[in-house]
Each structure stands twice: as structure tokens, then as C-alpha cells.
Design an enzyme around this catalytic site. Sequence first.
Site, PDB file in Angstrom:
ATOM      1  N   MET A   1    -125.295 -53.269  80.133  1.00 60.56           N
ATOM      2  CA  MET A   1    -124.057 -54.069  80.487  1.00 60.56           C
ATOM      3  C   MET A   1    -124.404 -55.613  80.605  1.00 60.56           C
ATOM      4  SD  MET A   1    -122.847 -51.525  83.639  1.00 60.56           S
ATOM      5  CE  MET A   1    -123.943 -52.243  85.186  1.00 60.56           C
TER       6      MET A   1
ATOM      7  N   LEU B   1    -128.960 -59.632  80.252  1.00 63.21           N
ATOM      8  CA  LEU B   1    -130.256 -59.097  79.812  1.00 63.21           C
ATOM      9  C   LEU B   1    -131.348 -59.871  80.309  1.00 63.21           C
ATOM     10  CD1 LEU B   1    -129.204 -58.506  75.911  1.00 63.21           C
ATOM     11  CD2 LEU B   1    -129.104 -56.991  77.938  1.00 63.21           C
TER      12      LEU B   1
ATOM     13  N   GLY C   1    -136.871 -56.687  81.026  1.00 61.94           N
ATOM     14  CA  GLY C   1    -136.797 -55.208  80.985  1.00 61.94           C
ATOM     15  C   GLY C   1    -135.856 -54.875  79.783  1.00 61.94           C
ATOM     16  N   HIS C   2    -134.927 -55.494  79.338  1.00 60.68           N
ATOM     17  CA  HIS C   2    -134.044 -55.077  78.463  1.00 60.68           C
ATOM     18  C   HIS C   2    -134.696 -55.343  77.007  1.00 60.68           C
ATOM     19  CE1 HIS C   2    -130.651 -55.863  81.390  1.00 60.68           C
ATOM     20  NE2 HIS C   2    -130.371 -54.586  80.880  1.00 60.68           N
TER      21      HIS C   2
ATOM     22  N   GLN D   1    -118.355 -47.215  86.466  1.00 62.95           N
ATOM     23  CA  GLN D   1    -119.448 -46.779  87.332  1.00 62.95           C
ATOM     24  C   GLN D   1    -119.661 -47.445  88.533  1.00 62.95           C
ATOM     25  OE1 GLN D   1    -122.372 -47.613  83.822  1.00 62.95           O
ATOM     26  NE2 GLN D   1    -123.704 -48.303  85.357  1.00 62.95           N
TER      27      GLN D   1
ATOM     28  N   LYS E   1    -136.462 -47.953  85.410  1.00 60.65           N
ATOM     29  CA  LYS E   1    -136.035 -48.499  86.834  1.00 60.65           C
ATOM     30  C   LYS E   1    -134.989 -47.928  87.386  1.00 60.65           C
ATOM     31  CE  LYS E   1    -134.460 -52.115  89.402  1.00 60.65           C
ATOM     32  NZ  LYS E   1    -133.096 -51.724  89.370  1.00 60.65           N
ATOM     33  N   ASP E   2    -134.166 -47.387  86.525  1.00 63.09           N
ATOM     34  CA  ASP E   2    -132.821 -46.272  87.147  1.00 63.09           C
ATOM     35  C   ASP E   2    -133.554 -44.997  86.664  1.00 63.09           C
ATOM     36  OD1 ASP E   2    -130.964 -48.417  87.752  1.00 63.09           O
ATOM     37  OD2 ASP E   2    -131.262 -48.911  85.740  1.00 63.09           O
TER      38      ASP E   2
ATOM     39  N   GLN F   1    -130.845 -42.263  86.740  1.00 59.78           N
ATOM     40  CA  GLN F   1    -130.029 -42.293  85.688  1.00 59.78           C
ATOM     41  C   GLN F   1    -130.675 -41.646  84.339  1.00 59.78           C
ATOM     42  OE1 GLN F   1    -127.511 -45.839  84.578  1.00 59.78           O
ATOM     43  NE2 GLN F   1    -129.198 -46.258  82.951  1.00 59.78           N
TER      44      GLN F   1
ATOM     45  N   VAL G   1    -140.352 -52.946  84.050  1.00 60.46           N
ATOM     46  CA  VAL G   1    -140.947 -54.437  83.864  1.00 60.46           C
ATOM     47  C   VAL G   1    -140.583 -55.052  85.213  1.00 60.46           C
ATOM     48  CG1 VAL G   1    -140.885 -56.383  82.527  1.00 60.46           C
ATOM     49  CG2 VAL G   1    -140.291 -54.309  81.516  1.00 60.46           C
TER      50      VAL G   1
HETATM   51  O1  PAF Z   1    -128.388 -48.929  82.926  1.00 62.41           O
HETATM   52  C1  PAF Z   1    -127.164 -49.628  82.432  1.00 62.41           C
HETATM   53  O2  PAF Z   1    -127.113 -50.907  82.425  1.00 62.41           O
HETATM   54  C2  PAF Z   1    -125.867 -48.821  82.575  1.00 62.41           C
HETATM   55  O3  PAF Z   1    -125.927 -47.913  83.628  1.00 62.41           O
HETATM   56  C3  PAF Z   1    -125.639 -48.182  81.315  1.00 62.41           C
HETATM   57  C4  PAF Z   1    -126.651 -47.157  80.790  1.00 62.41           C
HETATM   58  C5  PAF Z   1    -125.752 -49.345  80.098  1.00 62.41           C
HETATM   59  C6  PAF Z   1    -124.250 -47.522  81.511  1.00 62.41           C
HETATM   60  O4  PAF Z   1    -123.305 -48.311  81.337  1.00 62.41           O
END
Ligand code: PAF
Length: 284
Positions: free
Chosen positions: A34, A37, A40-41, A65, A153-154, A157, A180
Site C-alpha cells: 500500500m 515503503l 521491510g518492504h 480493507q 509482520k502481518d 494476513q 524487519v
Molecule cells: O499488507 C499490505 O500492505 C496490504 O494488506 C496488501 C497485502 C498490500 C493488500 O492491500
Amino acid sequence: MADLPSVCATIAEMRAVVRAQRVAGKTIAFVPTMGALHRGHAALLHAAHQQADHVVASIFVNPTQFGPHEDFHRYPRTWEADLAVCADAGVGHIFAPSAEEMYPPGARTGVEVAKLQDQLEGLSRPGHFRGVCTIVLKLLNIVTPDTVFFGQKDAQQARIIRQMIHDLNLPVEMIVLPTVREPDGLALSSRNQYLSPAERAIAPQLYRCLADVQARYHEGERQTSALEAELRSELLDITGFRLDYAHVVEADTLMTVDCLHKPGLALAAITLGTTRLIDNVTLP
Ligand code: PAF
């Protein structure tokens, strides 16, 4: 500076890029994000670059979401900095559609992963995982990657998306990379930007409490009631934290069990000021 990635704003453009890559015999790795960044990204993007010939990242703040009182409108949008992170990691294309592009008027279909979506974050954020799964499935259908990357981290998810990929026979390999952290233990999150300096100073206590439980697990404690009680009492002791949940569950089912015989997870969510933070540790 490395070459800036090309940006696709429409599904048709993105599909054309994917087609061209496939015709050229290239493999594709995908990192859905999303934006906003952080390192971690960047770790996911660098791993994706190692994995495949061509890396696609998506940057899309997915409205479905977020709950009605959540932070969709103030979610950090840092486009220029995100471009630089993607360039540095060797991303070839960024998919950055509008909400209208992703959700045509009248769209009704959503993806739900029963049971796994109903506890932990799902209890506090009803509809959240329906939004996540729906957008991730749409993105996977558009980008059709060989490999897709997520962060631990998630944790919930990641577990839910793994189930969705399995249940819907999606032809993609999913790789989950470790969380991270800042040097003081705070898990990197785009939402850390919301923290005031005073809140930022307290925030690492979330990981400290989880790490204490992990240490207790490594010492041999397997009773989830004991592990959970310790986690909860430590979190409740921290001035400034409002505890949402603290649980020790089986990693595969995300269910509470009396005693951990299989790998587990300790997860917690707190609010600090106006910022909700989540974190977890594995109990392997
Ligand atoms: O983890 C995230 O940043 C979001 O939940 C994702 C997987 C990009 C979906 O919008």
C-alpha cells in the site's frame, strides 16, 4: 541512481507488460504493497529481485480493507520516496491503479477465508480480511506472478492468503519473510509515522513483551494460558498502551489450544495515542 521503474495505472497496461515478459520467457516476482515503503518492504523487493527475472510491485491503498472509522484517508502516501525504494531494489514495473480501476461500479464479489479471518485482527476489524483477500486475488489475477512476497509482520494476513492460494488453486508460490525491526525492536510499519516522539519511545515495549514470552517458550513453557497471562499482564503494565488483544495460538489454525505441541504464534495489538500497532513472534 538506478533506473526508475515504469508505472502502469491501468489493468490493461499491466496485463500487456506481463504478456510481453512472458513472451520473452521471463519469470515474474510480485510484491503487493500500500506504499509508504520502508526497509521491510525493501527486503521483500530485494528478495523478489533475487528470485525472478522481472519484479512488479503494486502500490494501492485499498479502501475495502479499512473500516469506516479507520485511517484510510490519513494513511501515508509517499509516492516519490516509494519510487526511489523501488528503483533501488530493481523493480521493473509498479502497478498503481486508481480505486475506480480496481473496483468498477457495481462490483459485488468478495473473497472470504472462513474461520481464519474471524479471530484476532478479524474480531477487531470486521471485514478487513475480506478486503485484503479480494484485492490480493484481483492483483494476482492481473499480475499472474510466479512468486508473491509478504511479510511476517502481518502474520494472520500471511496465513489467510496462504489458505486462499491453496483453496483457489492459484498457480503462485508464496514466500513470507521475517519482520524487519528498528534497532530497539519496533517492527517496521508504515503506521509508525503516526507516532509522536513520546509514543515512539514507548512503542518498542510491544516487541519487548512478545520477546519475553518467546524467551519463556524457549525455556520450555508450553501452556498457552501461562504464556498469554504473562503477555497480557506485561502489556497492561505499560503506561500509554491500550490493549486490544494478546493471544498465543497455533500458527497453522490460529486457534487457541491448551498446550502448544505444534509451532505457535504470540500476537498482540495495542493502541498508542491514535495509532494501532500489531506485532507477533513465532514459537517454533
Ligand atoms: O499488507 C499490505 O500492505 C496490504 O494488506 C496488501 C497485502 C498490500 C493488500 O492491500
